[in-house]
Design an enzyme around this catalytic site. Sequence first.
Site, short mmCIF file in Angstrom:
data_model
loop_
_atom_site.label_atom_id
_atom_site.label_comp_id
_atom_site.label_asym_id
_atom_site.label_seq_id
_atom_site.Cartn_x
_atom_site.Cartn_y
_atom_site.Cartn_z
N TYR A 138 0.81 -1.22 0.00
CA TYR A 138 0.00 0.00 0.00
C TYR A 138 0.85 1.27 0.00
CZ TYR A 138 -4.22 -2.80 0.65
OH TYR A 138 -5.24 -3.70 0.48
N LYS A 188 3.87 -14.96 5.04
CA LYS A 188 4.12 -15.93 3.97
C LYS A 188 5.63 -16.05 3.83
CE LYS A 188 2.61 -18.49 0.45
NZ LYS A 188 1.80 -19.72 0.60
N ASP A 225 -2.20 -18.18 3.52
CA ASP A 225 -3.17 -19.01 2.79
C ASP A 225 -3.82 -20.03 3.72
OD1 ASP A 225 -0.59 -19.98 2.93
OD2 ASP A 225 -0.62 -20.95 0.99
N ASP A 249 -5.96 -6.63 5.31
CA ASP A 249 -7.12 -6.09 4.61
C ASP A 249 -8.00 -7.25 4.12
OD1 ASP A 249 -8.83 -4.36 3.36
OD2 ASP A 249 -7.43 -3.72 1.81
N ASP A 253 -11.83 -8.67 5.68
CA ASP A 253 -13.04 -8.72 4.84
C ASP A 253 -13.57 -10.15 4.78
OD1 ASP A 253 -12.56 -6.03 4.22
OD2 ASP A 253 -13.25 -6.28 2.17
#
Length: 355
Positions: A138, A188, A225, A249, A253
């Site tokens: 971002y 990750k 994941d 983010d 959601d």
Amino acid sequence: RSMATTARKSLTIGLIPADGIGREVIPAAREAILAVQSELPEVKFIDLLAGWETFTRTGVALPLETVQTLRDECDCALFGSVSSPSRKVAGYSSPIVALRKELDLYANIRPVCSVSADPARPPAVDLIVVRENTECLYVKDEKLIQTDNGKEARATRLITERASSRIGKIAFELAKARPRKLLTIIHKSNVLSVTDGLFRESVRAVPRGVNGKYDDVTIEEQLVDSAVYRLFREPQIFDVMVAPNLYGDIISDAAAALVGSLGVIPSINAGDAFVMGEPVHGSAPDIAGKGIANPVASIRSAALMLRHLGYTSAADKIDKAVNDTLAPADVLTADLGGTHSTAQVTDHIMNLIKH
Ligand code: GGG
């Protein structure tokens, strides 16, 4: 974790509804604050501009006046939702991303909690996503170049020790204050060993040098994941999850799906000196202007912001009224399977706060 109230004489709140349904739900959050004003110092609101619509009218998405007013005159703020285009538009940059950076609101705290119809039963989902709010992809350092083989796009992902440690500290504090005291670091590192590796190591290093302060917090890790998979299969295993910006983010959601709707998930963007409440949902152009948006995420964001500022009883009153609305499930907006309007749900919550 709360910013001390230190006997404020007044509480000045910047209101930035921005785009789409933000304009329908921020007024509901304002009503909720007014409904608990007996628990607060004198409340003042300042209406401020930002967003895509502001950009199309004025050529500026985040007017300087908005940032300056927040800095100089406000104790906190509520932001609605923004409709950034998914193509590059010259001169436009997301105002919410910019605002988080301008005010150094480095922690995006997103609680996801289900409401049980039976108060004796614990909620099936009760977790907090703690999202780093200032860096990762971002930073929006993207480049498009023409090569002999066609176009090539690159984005820089920034992870620093400083930002990772300070978000880690917030996550440890939140975990320590909860009954289960479990912190899961999301990364990750098996693929992105340098960037995610630094995030993970910086968060893990937080307890060092603080004299056993976080000894009672259990630290776990999950690859992002696998975290999403386990979130859908067994959400009850999570308590506090800390993640770099993009993963945080997406995970928050996704977690919203577990409790019925994005329309009920609040957040705060918190820094050391300022806090801004913000519903996790976006501007929802498909339903904007119809008066059917769910006001709960914004009302809960107001409560979360007040709680962060130390106004616990005001926040408790708002949260109780929201839960007492959601649990019987007879006054709901369409996203939760109901038929009620934004105004009807807001009025119902306000009546419960006042009586
Ligand atoms: N309240 C959250 C929100 O507005 N979400 C939409 C979003 O994140 N948009 C990013 C942007 O438009 O810049």
